[in-house]
Design a protein around this motif. Structure first.
Motif, PDB file in Angstrom:
ATOM      1  N   GLU A   1     -37.955  16.718 -54.701  1.00  0.00           N
ATOM      2  CA  GLU A   1     -38.876  16.083 -53.746  1.00  0.00           C
ATOM      3  C   GLU A   1     -39.312  14.699 -54.216  1.00  0.00           C
TER       4      GLU A   1
ATOM      5  N   PHE B  23     -37.838  36.891 -59.272  1.00  0.00           N
ATOM      6  CA  PHE B  23     -39.130  36.995 -59.934  1.00  0.00           C
ATOM      7  C   PHE B  23     -39.673  38.384 -59.613  1.00  0.00           C
TER       8      PHE B  23
ATOM      9  N   PRO C 299     -37.221  24.917 -45.780  1.00  0.00           N
ATOM     10  CA  PRO C 299     -38.679  24.967 -45.689  1.00  0.00           C
ATOM     11  C   PRO C 299     -39.318  25.367 -47.014  1.00  0.00           C
ATOM     12  N   SER C 300     -40.608  25.173 -47.129  1.00  0.00           N
ATOM     13  CA  SER C 300     -41.351  25.513 -48.338  1.00  0.00           C
ATOM     14  C   SER C 300     -41.138  26.980 -48.716  1.00  0.00           C
ATOM     15  N   GLY C 301     -40.867  27.222 -49.990  1.00  0.00           N
ATOM     16  CA  GLY C 301     -40.719  28.584 -50.474  1.00  0.00           C
ATOM     17  C   GLY C 301     -39.328  29.168 -50.327  1.00  0.00           C
ATOM     18  N   CYS C 302     -38.352  28.381 -49.848  1.00  0.00           N
ATOM     19  CA  CYS C 302     -37.013  28.943 -49.613  1.00  0.00           C
ATOM     20  C   CYS C 302     -36.180  29.006 -50.889  1.00  0.00           C
ATOM     21  N   GLY C 303     -36.684  28.418 -51.996  1.00  0.00           N
ATOM     22  CA  GLY C 303     -35.970  28.551 -53.269  1.00  0.00           C
ATOM     23  C   GLY C 303     -35.326  27.276 -53.796  1.00  0.00           C
ATOM     24  N   LYS C 304     -35.687  26.122 -53.238  1.00  0.00           N
ATOM     25  CA  LYS C 304     -35.046  24.852 -53.623  1.00  0.00           C
ATOM     26  C   LYS C 304     -35.310  24.504 -55.093  1.00  0.00           C
ATOM     27  N   THR C 305     -36.585  24.533 -55.489  1.00  0.00           N
ATOM     28  CA  THR C 305     -36.934  24.177 -56.870  1.00  0.00           C
ATOM     29  C   THR C 305     -36.320  25.177 -57.839  1.00  0.00           C
ATOM     30  N   THR C 306     -36.344  26.444 -57.477  1.00  0.00           N
ATOM     31  CA  THR C 306     -35.735  27.469 -58.330  1.00  0.00           C
ATOM     32  C   THR C 306     -34.248  27.180 -58.518  1.00  0.00           C
TER      33      THR C 306
ATOM     34  N   ALA D  76     -35.917  34.715 -55.246  1.00  0.00           N
ATOM     35  CA  ALA D  76     -36.078  33.289 -54.924  1.00  0.00           C
ATOM     36  C   ALA D  76     -34.742  32.648 -54.606  1.00  0.00           C
TER      37      ALA D  76
ATOM     38  N   VAL E 252     -39.984  38.723 -55.794  1.00  0.00           N
ATOM     39  CA  VAL E 252     -39.302  37.794 -54.890  1.00  0.00           C
ATOM     40  C   VAL E 252     -37.876  37.502 -55.345  1.00  0.00           C
TER      41      VAL E 252
HETATM   42  N1  ATP Z   1     -42.431  31.473 -61.646  1.00  0.00           N
HETATM   43  C1  ATP Z   1     -42.456  32.184 -60.520  1.00  0.00           C
HETATM   44  N2  ATP Z   1     -42.952  33.446 -60.485  1.00  0.00           N
HETATM   45  C2  ATP Z   1     -42.956  34.180 -59.362  1.00  0.00           C
HETATM   46  N3  ATP Z   1     -42.510  33.733 -58.174  1.00  0.00           N
HETATM   47  C3  ATP Z   1     -42.027  32.482 -58.116  1.00  0.00           C
HETATM   48  C4  ATP Z   1     -41.977  31.641 -59.287  1.00  0.00           C
HETATM   49  N4  ATP Z   1     -41.428  30.446 -58.918  1.00  0.00           N
HETATM   50  C5  ATP Z   1     -41.167  30.536 -57.593  1.00  0.00           C
HETATM   51  N5  ATP Z   1     -41.509  31.770 -57.117  1.00  0.00           N
HETATM   52  C6  ATP Z   1     -41.318  32.234 -55.728  1.00  0.00           C
HETATM   53  O1  ATP Z   1     -39.970  32.030 -55.389  1.00  0.00           O
HETATM   54  C7  ATP Z   1     -39.842  31.540 -54.058  1.00  0.00           C
HETATM   55  C8  ATP Z   1     -39.117  30.210 -54.073  1.00  0.00           C
HETATM   56  O2  ATP Z   1     -39.935  29.247 -54.708  1.00  0.00           O
HETATM   57  P1  ATP Z   1     -39.484  27.734 -54.912  1.00  0.00           P
HETATM   58  O3  ATP Z   1     -40.517  27.052 -55.714  1.00  0.00           O
HETATM   59  O4  ATP Z   1     -38.099  27.710 -55.431  1.00  0.00           O
HETATM   60  O5  ATP Z   1     -39.480  27.213 -53.401  1.00  0.00           O
HETATM   61  P2  ATP Z   1     -39.278  25.737 -52.820  1.00  0.00           P
HETATM   62  O6  ATP Z   1     -38.206  25.840 -51.799  1.00  0.00           O
HETATM   63  O7  ATP Z   1     -39.099  24.779 -53.940  1.00  0.00           O
HETATM   64  O8  ATP Z   1     -40.655  25.480 -52.072  1.00  0.00           O
HETATM   65  P3  ATP Z   1     -41.508  24.100 -51.918  1.00  0.00           P
HETATM   66  O9  ATP Z   1     -40.817  23.308 -50.823  1.00  0.00           O
HETATM   67  O10 ATP Z   1     -42.836  24.592 -51.470  1.00  0.00           O
HETATM   68  O11 ATP Z   1     -41.524  23.394 -53.242  1.00  0.00           O
HETATM   69  C9  ATP Z   1     -41.254  31.484 -53.512  1.00  0.00           C
HETATM   70  O12 ATP Z   1     -41.482  32.652 -52.790  1.00  0.00           O
HETATM   71  C10 ATP Z   1     -42.119  31.423 -54.736  1.00  0.00           C
HETATM   72  O13 ATP Z   1     -43.375  31.975 -54.494  1.00  0.00           O
END
Ligand code: ATP
Ligand code: MG
Length: 364
Positions: free
Chosen positions: A158, A12, A36-43, A17, A15
Motif C-alpha cells: 500500500e 492463523f 478488499p481489506s482483509g483478503c490476505g494481501k499483506t500476508t 489468510a 483464519v
Molecule cells: N498475525 C495475525 N494473526 C491472526 N490473524 C491475522 C494475522 N495477520 C492477519 N490476520 C488475518 O488474516 C486475514 C488477512 O489479513 P491481511 O493483513 O493479509 O489482509 P489485507 O488484505 O492486507 O488487508 P488490508 O487491506 O486491510 O491491509 C485477516 O482476516 C486478518 O485478520
C-alpha cells in the motif's frame, strides 16, 4: 527475478489468510495484488518476503526454493506501508542504512546514495530529517533505501495509501518510472483498483485468501472471470441484472422488461443468470415525444425512463429505470437526455458478461 508460489497457504488461529495460492510473478514486471481489506494481501507479501513462514506450500525465486530462507538472504527490498524511515537519521543516511554491513567503502557508498537519490529525485533533500519531508518525499526516500542493495525483487505494501489524490497519481507514475528504469521485479499491494489499473503489467485479484483472476489490467476490466471481479473493478461498478433467455431473447428474470439483446450461447432457454454490464457499455436513445406519462407497453423491449442525471467528470451519469431494474449509464454530454424522458436501452452484446447466480462463476 521470477517469483513462484506453489499451493501456498497461511493459517492463523482461525483464519485462512492465504488459501492454496499458486501464482507466478514475472521477472522484470510490475504486478499488483489487488483486493478488499482483509483478503490476505499483506500476508501474501510477507510470505514472499520471508517475514512469515507458510503453513504449507513452496516458494521459489528464479527456480530456487526459498521457502525456508530468512528475509535478509532473499535479496529483496521491502517498502512498508508506513515508510518506516529512521527519524533520527538524515535522508542520506537513511538511504545508506542497508549498506552499513557491506564491504562497500565510504566513497562507493556515497556514490550509490547519490545515484539512488537521483533516481527517486530527492537529491536536494539528503541533509534533511524525515520529519522535514512531505509524505511523497518520505515515500521516495523509503523506495531509495529499499533499492540500496540492488535487490532483484521489490515488495511494496500500500505505498500510496497515505497520500492525497494528486500526490497519489504523481507517485504511482513515479513508481512505474522507477520500476521501468531499474527493470526490477515489483509486487505492489493495493486495495485501490484505480492504482492497480494505472501502473500494472499484470493484476492479481484476491478475495478471502484465494485468487479470483490473474490477468492484464485490460483483461480484468474487459473479461472478468467472476462476478466479484466485475463488481470490484470499475468505477462506478458494473450493473448487475438478473436475466433469463426467453425464445432466444433476454428478459429480466422478474419478467418486468425485455432487453434488446440476443441470449448468448451457453445460456439455455429459461436459465437464470446474473448479467454484468458496465455503465459505459449501455447506450441510451431518447424516444421522441414521450417525455412524460408511462412508457408504452410494459413488455416492450425498451420500456425505460431516465430517473436521474448528474455530471461525472467528462461524462453524464444517468440512472435509468427499466422494468423492475435500475441501471447506471455513463454517456457523453453532447446530446443530454432530460430526466423523465423515455429512452431506448441498447446493451453492447460483446460487453455483457453472464455469471451463475449463486457462486458467480462465468457462464458466457
Ligand atoms: N498475525 C495475525 N494473526 C491472526 N490473524 C491475522 C494475522 N495477520 C492477519 N490476520 C488475518 O488474516 C486475514 C488477512 O489479513 P491481511 O493483513 O493479509 O489482509 P489485507 O488484505 O492486507 O488487508 P488490508 O487491506 O486491510 O491491509 C485477516 O482476516 C486478518 O485478520
Ligand atoms: Mg494489508
Amino acid at each position: 527475478m521470477r517469483v513462484e508460489l506453489q499451493a501456498v497457504s497461511k493459517t492463523f488461529a482461525r483464519v485462512k489468510a492465504v488459501d492454496q495460492v499458486t501464482v507466478e510473478f514475472s521477472s522484470g514486471r510490475l504486478t499488483s495484488v489487488l483486493g478488499p481489506s482483509g483478503c490476505g494481501k499483506t500476508t501474501l507479501l510477507n510470505l514472499v518476503g520471508g517475514i512469515a513462514p507458510p503453513t504449507s506450500g513452496r516458494i521459489a525465486f528464479d527456480g530456487r526454493d526459498v521457502t525456508e530462507l530468512p528475509p535478509e538472504k532473499r535479496g529483496l527490498g521491502y517498502v512498508f506501508q508506513n515508510y518506516a524511515l529512521y527519524p533520527h537519521l538524515r535522508v542520506g543516511d537513511n538511504i545508506a542504512f542497508p549498506l552499513r554491513f557491506t564491504s562497500m567503502d565510504r566513497r562507493a557508498r556515497a556514490a550509490r546514495v547519490a545515484e539512488l537519490a537521483e533516481l527517486v529525485r530527492v537529491g536536494e533533500l539528503l541533509g534533511r530529517r524525515p520529519s522535514e519531508l512531505s509524505g511523497g518525499q518520505q515515500q521516495r526516500v523509503a523506495i531509495a533505501r529499499s533499492l540500496a542493495k540492488s535487490p532483484g525483487l521489490l515488495l511494496m505494501d500500500e505505498p500510496l495509501s497515505n497520500l492525497d489524490a494528486r500526490l497519489r497519481t504523481e507517485m504511482r507514475a513515479e513508481i512505474r518510472r522507477i520500476q521501468s528504469a531499474t527493470g526490477i521485479t515489483l509486487i505492489l499491494v493495493t486495495h485501490d483498483q484505480e492504482d492497480a489499473m494505472a501502473v500494472s503489467d499484470s493484476v492479481v485479484v484476491m478475495r478471502d485468501g484465494r485468487l479470483e483472476q490473474v490477468a492484464s489490467p485490460l483483461d480484468v476490466y474487459a473479461d472478468p472471470a467472476s462476478l466479484f471481479v466485475a463488481d470490484f473493478i470499475g468505477n462506478p461498478p458494473a450493473n448487475q441484472l438478473r436475466v433469463r433467455p426467453r425464445l432466444g431473447v433476454l428478459e429480466l428474470a422478474d419478467a418486468s422488461a425485455r432487453l434488446d439483446l440476443a441470449a448468448p450461447a451457453g445460456l439455455a432457454d429459461g436459465q437464470e443468470a446474473v448479467m454484468a454490464v458496465r455503465p459505459e457499455s449501455i447506450q441510451l436513445t431518447a424516444v421522441d415525444g414521450a417525455t412524460d406519462g408511462a412508457p408504452d407497453a410494459p413488455d416492450s423491449a425498451q420500456a425505460a425512463r431516465v430517473v436521474a442525471c448528474s455530471p461525472a467528470g467528462r461524462d453524464l451519469a444517468y440512472t435509468v429505470r427499466l422494468g423492475g431494474a435500475e441501471l447506471n449509464v455513463l454517456a457523453s454530454p453532447d446530446r443530454p437526455i432530460p430526466v423523465g424522458a423515455a429512452v431506448r436501452v441498447a446493451i453492447a452484446a460483446n460487453r455483457a458478461y453472464f455469471f451463475a447466480p449463486d457462486g458467480g462463476g462465468r457462464l458466457a
